[in-house]
Every structure is written in C-alpha cells, then in structure tokens.
Scaffold this motif. Structure first.
Motif, PDB file in Angstrom:
ATOM      1  N   UNK A 126     -12.542   1.650   0.558  1.00 43.55           N
ATOM      2  CA  UNK A 126     -11.319   1.264  -0.147  1.00 43.55           C
ATOM      3  C   UNK A 126     -10.194   0.953   0.834  1.00 43.55           C
ATOM      4  N   UNK A 127     -10.030   1.779   1.835  1.00 45.82           N
ATOM      5  CA  UNK A 127      -8.968   1.565   2.819  1.00 45.82           C
ATOM      6  C   UNK A 127      -9.189   0.249   3.558  1.00 45.82           C
ATOM      7  N   UNK A 128     -10.437  -0.038   3.899  1.00 44.90           N
ATOM      8  CA  UNK A 128     -10.752  -1.287   4.581  1.00 44.90           C
ATOM      9  C   UNK A 128     -10.386  -2.488   3.713  1.00 44.90           C
ATOM     10  N   UNK A 129     -10.809  -2.481   2.435  1.00 44.32           N
ATOM     11  CA  UNK A 129     -10.538  -3.628   1.562  1.00 44.32           C
ATOM     12  C   UNK A 129      -9.049  -3.786   1.292  1.00 44.32           C
ATOM     13  N   UNK A 130      -8.357  -2.681   1.084  1.00 40.44           N
ATOM     14  CA  UNK A 130      -6.926  -2.754   0.809  1.00 40.44           C
ATOM     15  C   UNK A 130      -6.156  -3.276   2.015  1.00 40.44           C
ATOM     16  N   UNK A 131      -6.528  -2.833   3.205  1.00 41.54           N
ATOM     17  CA  UNK A 131      -5.857  -3.303   4.408  1.00 41.54           C
ATOM     18  C   UNK A 131      -6.022  -4.806   4.568  1.00 41.54           C
ATOM     19  N   UNK A 150       1.049 -11.789 -14.686  1.00 40.66           N
ATOM     20  CA  UNK A 150       2.396 -12.161 -14.290  1.00 40.66           C
ATOM     21  C   UNK A 150       3.076 -11.228 -13.323  1.00 40.66           C
ATOM     22  N   UNK A 151       2.338 -10.261 -12.754  1.00 37.55           N
ATOM     23  CA  UNK A 151       2.941  -9.377 -11.758  1.00 37.55           C
ATOM     24  C   UNK A 151       3.398 -10.198 -10.560  1.00 37.55           C
ATOM     25  N   UNK A 152       4.608  -9.927 -10.093  1.00 33.19           N
ATOM     26  CA  UNK A 152       5.149 -10.629  -8.925  1.00 33.19           C
ATOM     27  C   UNK A 152       4.865  -9.874  -7.632  1.00 33.19           C
ATOM     28  N   UNK A 153       4.305  -8.713  -7.777  1.00 32.78           N
ATOM     29  CA  UNK A 153       3.886  -7.900  -6.651  1.00 32.78           C
ATOM     30  C   UNK A 153       2.986  -6.803  -7.173  1.00 32.78           C
ATOM     31  N   UNK A 154       2.124  -6.263  -6.302  1.00 32.59           N
ATOM     32  CA  UNK A 154       1.193  -5.210  -6.702  1.00 32.59           C
ATOM     33  C   UNK A 154       1.309  -4.065  -5.708  1.00 32.59           C
ATOM     34  N   UNK A 155       1.400  -2.850  -6.238  1.00 29.66           N
ATOM     35  CA  UNK A 155       1.380  -1.648  -5.420  1.00 29.66           C
ATOM     36  C   UNK A 155       0.030  -0.974  -5.623  1.00 29.66           C
ATOM     37  N   UNK A 156      -0.667  -0.689  -4.516  1.00 31.83           N
ATOM     38  CA  UNK A 156      -1.984  -0.062  -4.593  1.00 31.83           C
ATOM     39  C   UNK A 156      -1.965   1.262  -3.834  1.00 31.83           C
ATOM     40  N   UNK A 157      -2.544   2.264  -4.438  1.00 31.09           N
ATOM     41  CA  UNK A 157      -2.636   3.559  -3.778  1.00 31.09           C
ATOM     42  C   UNK A 157      -3.527   3.460  -2.545  1.00 31.09           C
ATOM     43  N   UNK A 158      -3.048   4.013  -1.434  1.00 35.35           N
ATOM     44  CA  UNK A 158      -3.824   4.098  -0.189  1.00 35.35           C
ATOM     45  C   UNK A 158      -4.591   5.419  -0.216  1.00 35.35           C
ATOM     46  N   UNK A 159      -5.925   5.376  -0.336  1.00 33.01           N
ATOM     47  CA  UNK A 159      -6.678   6.623  -0.498  1.00 33.01           C
ATOM     48  C   UNK A 159      -6.530   7.539   0.713  1.00 33.01           C
ATOM     49  N   UNK A 160      -6.230   8.777   0.462  1.00 30.85           N
ATOM     50  CA  UNK A 160      -6.140   9.761   1.529  1.00 30.85           C
ATOM     51  C   UNK A 160      -7.547  10.168   1.953  1.00 30.85           C
ATOM     52  N   UNK A 161      -7.723  10.390   3.246  1.00 31.64           N
ATOM     53  CA  UNK A 161      -9.025  10.784   3.756  1.00 31.64           C
ATOM     54  C   UNK A 161      -9.918   9.583   3.988  1.00 31.64           C
ATOM     55  N   UNK A 212       0.849  -1.192   0.000  1.00 29.79           N
ATOM     56  CA  UNK A 212       0.000   0.000   0.000  1.00 29.79           C
ATOM     57  C   UNK A 212       0.883   1.240   0.000  1.00 29.79           C
ATOM     58  N   UNK A 213       0.595   2.155  -0.930  1.00 22.28           N
ATOM     59  CA  UNK A 213       1.429   3.343  -1.117  1.00 22.28           C
ATOM     60  C   UNK A 213       0.644   4.599  -0.773  1.00 22.28           C
ATOM     61  N   UNK A 214       1.202   5.376   0.148  1.00 25.72           N
ATOM     62  CA  UNK A 214       0.531   6.578   0.636  1.00 25.72           C
ATOM     63  C   UNK A 214       1.156   7.848   0.067  1.00 25.72           C
ATOM     64  N   UNK A 215       1.720   7.748  -1.132  1.00 26.59           N
ATOM     65  CA  UNK A 215       2.339   8.915  -1.747  1.00 26.59           C
ATOM     66  C   UNK A 215       3.828   8.982  -1.427  1.00 26.59           C
ATOM     67  N   UNK A 216       4.486  10.025  -1.925  1.00 26.29           N
ATOM     68  CA  UNK A 216       5.906  10.176  -1.647  1.00 26.29           C
ATOM     69  C   UNK A 216       6.755   9.444  -2.665  1.00 26.29           C
ATOM     70  N   UNK A 217       7.963   9.106  -2.231  1.00 25.59           N
ATOM     71  CA  UNK A 217       8.939   8.499  -3.126  1.00 25.59           C
ATOM     72  C   UNK A 217       8.620   7.031  -3.392  1.00 25.59           C
ATOM     73  N   UNK A 219      -5.393   5.847  -8.361  1.00 23.72           N
ATOM     74  CA  UNK A 219      -5.841   7.047  -9.077  1.00 23.72           C
ATOM     75  C   UNK A 219      -4.639   7.890  -9.473  1.00 23.72           C
ATOM     76  N   UNK A 220      -3.716   8.113  -8.527  1.00 21.57           N
ATOM     77  CA  UNK A 220      -2.511   8.881  -8.823  1.00 21.57           C
ATOM     78  C   UNK A 220      -1.604   8.134  -9.791  1.00 21.57           C
ATOM     79  N   UNK A 221      -0.751   8.834 -10.536  1.00 22.45           N
ATOM     80  CA  UNK A 221       0.256   8.145 -11.345  1.00 22.45           C
ATOM     81  C   UNK A 221       1.172   7.328 -10.441  1.00 22.45           C
ATOM     82  N   UNK A 222       1.656   6.174 -10.910  1.00 26.16           N
ATOM     83  CA  UNK A 222       2.521   5.338 -10.066  1.00 26.16           C
ATOM     84  C   UNK A 222       3.852   6.027  -9.791  1.00 26.16           C
TER      85      UNK A 222
END
Length: 338
Positions: free
Chosen positions: A317-322, A298-309, A239-244, A264-267
């Motif tokens: 969304x936050x509940x399902x992603x967690x 064939x993805x070996x891992x998935x990065x998902x945006x953690x919705x702010x707010x 789960x990605x909360x923005x930043x680097x 939603x944000x660009x990766x």
C-alpha cells in the motif's frame, strides 16, 4: 475499434472463453481478471501482438511485461528455475507472486524490454487460468489501464481507459487483492524484492530466507511498476500519516472545494466522500477503485491514509500510494516548537 465487454456467467463461460481465445490466437488483445488487478493480455510468443499492448496503453517500451502461465512446467520452459524459484512457486503459485528469472532466448525482446530476464507468474483467478490453458500459449499481460493511471480492479475501469483501443474485455467481477503481484528477482545470490504486492515479505522470507533490496536502476528495471509514475488519479493525491488536519485540506475546506478520503482510520476533517476499509487488506482491495470513483464524483483532491508499519500488505500500500502521489511525503501537522 469497437470494444466488446463480455460478462462471464456460468452459462456463458465456455462461449466467452472460446471467443477470447480466438482473439488472442489471432494476435489481438484481451482484458481479463486476475486476483490482483485486470490484465491486458496478448500471446507472449507473438512480438506484433505484444507490441499492441504498448500501443493500447501508451506504455514506455523499456517497461517489461509479466508473462502469465497455467503451470509450473510451462513457466520452466520460459526461463531458468533454480531450487529457490521452484520452492517459491510451489508455495505461492497460483497466486500474486511474480518470479524474475533468466529468460529463454526465444522469449520475444518486446516482452523482456531487451533484458536477459523474464518475469513470470501463475495467476490464481479461475477465469485467467482457463483462458491461458485453453489458448495454449503464455500470455503477456500488464495491468489493463492507460499507462500511469490507477490499475483497474473491475471491468468498468478497464472500459473507462481502453474503450475503443482493444477488442475484448472479459468481465469476471471485481479483483480480490486489489494491488499488483509481488515481484522478486531470483537470479542472484540473494532473492531480491523488486516490488511489494499481494505476497508479504515476511511470507517470502519463510521460504527463501532474508530478502535483498535493489540498489540502483539495473535490478529495478527488471520489474514493471518500479521506475515510471504509476497509479495516479487526475487530481492531487495527498498522504496522511495521522494527527491533525493537513493544511492542504484546511485550504480546500475554507474555499468550499469538495475533496475525498480513502483509508481505514476515520478522516481528519469532513470530506465530501469517503471510502474506507476495515483492515489494510480491505483498503488495498478498494484503493484503485476508490481513486477512480472519487475523481469521477468531482473530488478536487484526495487524501489517503498512509499505512503505519511495513508488515503484510501495508508495504505494498505504501509503495502504490507513494507512486500515485508522485512521491509526496505523508502530511503530518507537527506542533510548533518554541
């Protein structure tokens, strides 16, 4: 068992619904679309049929089922509706809201998982409404997937998990909402939000006042999707909360390992595949399908945006992603402190 997938069209609708009703009333299982996700339905008055749901999904027996109805009158025959429950039903039914009420003792224990309560909702999808109405019985239906997997939002995902385990799938196209219903308990002094979903807490509070939140397991076990690991793809989900760029993704890229992104944000880096929505509502609608598709590609891992707010669909969304990530914390690369 041979699983039949029936694509419902205007010309085939009546014929396919009649076949699905025959299966249900004969004690069989039918996967069908709702506006949230696809459900795996059985006659809720038939304990043996309900038991078939748990067997087909590999679902824990202590996880209650939601009973789907075609009218408020039918719902009130299954449980005790007070003024708050009736007001919520009047505002949000048909739609993605499940009400937990004191159960009529005639509701099979298999549906209630031994609890004194029953979870009830009236789905908005016209095919689901017609199926329940024509069957003339309430339909117990969790999501139509193997237990723990991402919920299915199209018929192909149902077949992927349950082919050969159920007799019939009604294909009514992709689900609109993409995450399961909001579940609230209306048995206590305050309406308690058990599971966020397609109806936001803000909309609920306009009808019933401030919501309560569950403390401990006793209330949580009244709702599906709250205690067991759910919605998980077969590869790691971060789960990605923005930043680097998170370190986990840096490692995959250094090793040339393909990974996927959804949000939603660009990766933050260069995924082999990305699936994005323009809004959180679009993100919710594509989330489960994206997790399955990225895994298949064939993805070996998935990065998902953690919705702010936490407003609107973001809370769901936050509940399902967690839960899909196994409770991982969002990945945020903080600058080093001197």
């Amino acid at each position: 068992m041979r699983t039949r997938l029936l694509a419902v069209t205007p010309s085939s609708r009546s014929r396919h619904l009649e076949e699905a009703v025959r299966v249900l009333l004969g004690g069989g299982l039918v996967a069908f679309p709702t506006e949230t996700v696809y459900g795996l339905g059985a006659d809720a008055t038939n304990p043996r049929a309900v038991g078939g749901i748990f067997a087909a999904k590999g679902r824990p027996g202590d996880n209650p089922l939601i009973v789907h109805v075609a009218s408020l009158e039918e719902a009130q025959a299954l449980g005790a509706f007070d003024d708050r429950a009736r007001a919520l039903a009047a505002r949000f039914w048909p739609g993605p809201l499940t009400l937990v009420v004191e159960a009529d003792p005639r509701i099979p224990e298999e549906v209630r998982a031994g609890l004194p309560t029953v979870a009830i909702r009236m789905p908005r999808h016209p095919l689901a409404q017609d199926l329940i109405r024509l069957a003339g019985v309430p339909v117990a239906a969790p999501s139509a997937n193997r237990s723990g997997r991402p919920s299915p939002t199209d018929a192909a995902s149902v077949r992927e998990d349950l082919d050969g385990r159920i007799p019939l799938i009604l294909d009514g196209g992709p689900a609109e909402v993409g995450v399961e219903s909001t579940v609230v308990d209306v048995t206590g002094e305050k309406v308690v939000l058990l599971r966020p979903g397609g109806i936001s807490s803000e909309d609920l509070e306009r009808v019933c006042g401030p919501l309560g939140y569950p403390q401990g397991e006793d209330l949580l076990r009244r709702s599906p999707g709250t205690r067991h690991r759910h919605y998980a793809p077969g590869v790691p989900l971060w789960l990605w909360d923005g930043g680097d760029v998170p370190e986990e993704i840096r490692i995959l890229e250094r090793e040339g390992v393909p990974w996927g992104y959804v949000g939603v944000l660009p990766p933050p880096a260069n995924p082999a595949w990305e699936l994005r929505g323009g809004t959180f509502e679009e993100y919710a609608a594509l989330l489960f399908r994206a997790l399955r598709r990225l895994e298949q590609q064939g993805a070996r891992g998935i990065l998902a945006e953690w919705p702010r707010g936490k407003a609107g669909i973001a809370r769901a969304l936050r509940d399902r992603l967690s839960r899909a990530s196994g409770g991982r914390e969002p990945l945020v690369n903080e600058p080093e402190r001197c």
